[in-house]
Every structure is written in structure tokens, then in C-alpha cells.
Design a protein around this motif. Structure first.
Motif, mmCIF file in Angstrom:
data_model
loop_
_atom_site.group_PDB
_atom_site.id
_atom_site.type_symbol
_atom_site.label_atom_id
_atom_site.label_comp_id
_atom_site.label_asym_id
_atom_site.label_seq_id
_atom_site.Cartn_x
_atom_site.Cartn_y
_atom_site.Cartn_z
ATOM 1 N N ASP A 64 0.800 -1.230 0.000
ATOM 2 C CA ASP A 64 0.000 0.000 0.000
ATOM 3 C C ASP A 64 0.832 1.279 0.000
ATOM 4 O O ASP A 64 0.338 2.351 0.334
ATOM 5 N N PHE A 105 -5.567 1.877 -5.904
ATOM 6 C CA PHE A 105 -6.702 1.649 -5.017
ATOM 7 C C PHE A 105 -8.004 1.818 -5.800
ATOM 8 O O PHE A 105 -8.067 2.572 -6.773
ATOM 9 N N HIS A 112 -12.366 2.684 -5.697
ATOM 10 C CA HIS A 112 -13.121 3.824 -5.179
ATOM 11 C C HIS A 112 -13.453 3.692 -3.689
ATOM 12 O O HIS A 112 -13.835 4.671 -3.046
ATOM 13 N N THR A 113 -13.281 2.485 -3.139
ATOM 14 C CA THR A 113 -13.502 2.294 -1.695
ATOM 15 C C THR A 113 -12.188 2.302 -0.922
ATOM 16 O O THR A 113 -12.152 1.958 0.246
ATOM 17 N N ASN A 114 -11.106 2.687 -1.619
ATOM 18 C CA ASN A 114 -9.766 2.760 -1.022
ATOM 19 C C ASN A 114 -9.204 1.384 -0.682
ATOM 20 O O ASN A 114 -8.356 1.258 0.205
ATOM 21 N N GLN A 115 -9.671 0.364 -1.400
ATOM 22 C CA GLN A 115 -9.113 -0.975 -1.239
ATOM 23 C C GLN A 115 -7.989 -1.180 -2.254
ATOM 24 O O GLN A 115 -8.098 -0.786 -3.407
ATOM 25 N N GLU A 142 -6.000 4.609 -11.607
ATOM 26 C CA GLU A 142 -7.135 4.435 -10.686
ATOM 27 C C GLU A 142 -8.401 5.028 -11.288
ATOM 28 O O GLU A 142 -9.486 4.443 -11.174
#
Length: 349
Positions: free
Chosen positions: A81, A116, A118-121, A152
């Protein structure tokens, strides 16, 4: 209702969503390729990948190629990450022993930046591969981060396309379900009447006749009283199957009433409609059904009406004429096909 839905029975319509889905996938592949080419030029490296899982699967057709080997090496390093830069892989504690580092193709430089959703995953990374030791300065690291942000955005657009595709599928299914009889899988009454109207318009413009046929199993009321609803439902389902085998793929078949089935025959004259009715009658009569371990002989009656005999008839009038012809068939003792005639009198049940 689309043209295909209007002209064919529910069971003969081919879904069209697969082509759109494939198009979305191909467009996404093209967009990912643009980012990878941009990364190669921007960082002057041997290769750049947008990795979203099993990267090697994208290049499995390039077996034993350098690109395939680079993709396999990238897959061996899980995404993290935060930005990861390994200036010289030979000096890395673990990767320095990797077969593709100490042996062919002798990869020496690796860098990645997370991607990542759109849900920051964390869903993947932008990967840089080279064959000379090197490092990324602050400006290059920022550029790599910017490239990942652009990727992204493309992934978000791709997810939106997929969501739209699912909505289209769901809406199509809901619309289709609202037009189909749930028991028989044929068009329901509103759908078959709509199909009749559209086909009459088409045939009139093409100066071709149109015929329709209304049929019912003669023993249906008796079977319902003796054997119940479940048994008669089974008879209806099998009757529909018999009718389908006797008509053309583009003839429309629908449930017009509790026990009534309506067939729309575009381009058919009154003679053709009668021949179709006789074919259906023979098919049903030749196949007795087993009900509660007893073979039950079944017959069917039908009434037909056509625009070559009633050229000025509206759809509702043509249906009414076919219904009166069916009534005549029943009054004549069942197991017959009656054609509507201009002088046919009204008959009372």
C-alpha cells in the motif's frame, strides 16, 4: 420490446449483452496498454505493467517470452500500500536469489506504486521493470504516483461501465419477465397482443397476409375437476411444447387466457393457418399424456382467422373472429380446426 423479442418466442431469443461486455473488456485492455506505454517512455525502463491480480494471465499467449517472464516475476511480488523501489535486485535479501534475477532474463530493477479502488481498497499496482540497477528521484516517484492515480481513474470508469452493464441486464430481465407467462414460458396476454398488432402493421406495409390461431385442449375442464390444477398445468406446458414444434421460429406464441393459446403467423394465408392448426391437432392427438398413472387421450380444437379473408380487420376484430371459430369447433364436437369465414354467425355456448 425490441424487434427480436417481437418476432420470436421467448425461448428463441438470444441475449445480446455478451457483445457489450466483451467490448467493455477490450476497451479497458486498450486503456491499460496506453498507461503501460506511457510508463515505459516516462521512466525509460524496459517495461511497465498495470497489475490487477494475475498479470501473467494477460500474456500467457506469449509463452517463454521476455514479457511473459517479466509478468511472472511481477506476480511473485505482492502489491503493497505504498511506493516500493528496489534499485538493485541482486542486493535484495530475498529477491536477490530469485531465478529471474540471478538467471535469465536477469532482472535488476523493480518499482511499484499501489492502485486503489473507489472504496480505497488495494487492487493492484503500477510496476516498472529494468535490466540495469537504478533509482527513482523524488520527481520520478511523484510521476509514478501520478501515473497510478490516472490508472485508478480508469479503473473507476471501468467499474462504472460494469455497473451500467449490470443495470442494463437487470432492466432487460425485469422487462422480459413482465412479458412472459411464468408457467408456460410463452408471451403473456399483453405481450402476444402487442406482437399481433406490430406484425399486422409490418405485414400490411409489406402487402403480405397474416393469420392467427387460437387453440385449447378440449379435455381441460374435465382434467382440472378430476386431477386438479397441477395436472392441468403440466398438460398446458406439454401442449405448448407440441405447438412450438409445429410452428416456425419467428411465429409468436402466447397465453391468451387460462386455457387459451394464441399463435401469430406473419405472412401466412388462411390455408397455411388451417394447415398449421391441423398439424398441431395431429401432434396433440398422437401423444396421450400419463396422468396419475393413467394414459389420457387428449385432443385440441382451434379457430383461425386471416387478413387475406378479412383485409380490413383490426387486431381485436381478427382475435374475435378466431375466438368465434374456436367456439364453432367446440360446438362441432371438438378435435377440429375451424376457419373464420365472413358469413360465420355468432354462436352461443
Amino acid at each position: 420490446m425490441s424487434t427480436n423479442l417481437e418476432r420470436s418466442s421467448p425461448t428463441t431469443t438470444t441475449p445480446v449483452s455478451s457483445g457489450f461486455e466483451r467490448l467493455v473488456s477490450e476497451k479497458m485492455e486498450l486503456r491499460v496498454g496506453r498507461f503501460e506505454r506511457l510508463g515505459i517512455k516516462l521512466f525509460n525502463v524496459a517495461n511497465c505493467f498495470i497489475s490487477l491480480g494475475q498479470l501473467a494471465a494477460r500474456f500467457e499467449y506469449l509463452v517463454h517470452s521476455i514479457t511473459n517472464m517479466e509478468a511472472e516475476f511481477s506476480d511473485s511480488i505482492p502489491p503493497v500500500d505504498e511506493i516500493l523501489v528496489i534499485p538493485d535486485l541482486l542486493l535484495h535479501e530475498h529477491l536477490g536469489k530469485h531465478p529471474m534475477v540471478v538467471g535469465a532474463p536477469h532482472i535488476r530493477f523493480f518499482a511499484s506504486n499501489p492502485i486503489f479502488d473507489h472504496t480505497n481498497q488495494l487492487i493492484g499496482s503500477v510496476v516498472l521493470i529494468d535490466y540495469q540497477p537504478r533509482d527513482l528521484d523524488d520527481e520520478e516517484r511523484q510521476s509514478l504516483s501520478d501515473l497510478a492515480s490516472m490508472a485508478e481513474r480508469e479503473m473507476a470508469f471501468g467499474a462504472l461501465y460494469q455497473s451500467q452493464l449490470e443495470i442494463i441486464k437487470q432492466n432487460r430481465n425485469l422487462k422480459r419477465d413482465s412479458l412472459i407467462d411464468p408457467l408456460l414460458g410463452t408471451w403473456n396476454k399483453s405481450a402476444i397482443v402487442r406482437s399481433l398488432k406490430l406484425e399486422m402493421e409490418r405485414c400490411a406495409k409489406a402487402m403480405k397476409p397474416l393469420a392467427l390461431l387460437i387453440a385449447s385442449v378440449d379435455q381441460m375442464e374435465f382434467l382440472r375437476e378430476v386431477h386438479g390444477v397441477a395436472a392441468t398445468d403440466m398438460i398446458l406446458v406439454k401442449t405448448v411444447s407440441r405447438i412450438r414444434s409445429c410452428v416456425r421460429p419467428f411465429d409468436a406464441l402466447g397465453r391468451f387466457g387460462t386455457d387459451l393459446l394464441l399463435v401469430v403467423l406473419p405472412g401466412a394465408s388462411h390455408l397455411v393457418a388451417t394447415a398449421v392448426g391441423e398439424r398441431i391437432r395431429a401432434s396433440v392427438m398422437m401423444h396421450p399424456e400419463n396422468i396419475d398413472s393413467v394414459n389420457a387421450a387428449l385432443t385440441i380444437s382451434a379457430g383461425t382467422a386471416s387478413t387475406d379473408i378479412f383485409p380490413e380487420a383490426e387486431p381485436e376484430t381478427l382475435v374475435s373472429l378466431a375466438e368465434k371459430a374456436l367456439l364453432s369447433a367446440r360446438n362441432a364436437g371438438n378435435n377440429c380446426v375451424v376457419q373464420a369465414a365472413p358469413v360465420q354467425p355468432d354462436m352461443i355456448i
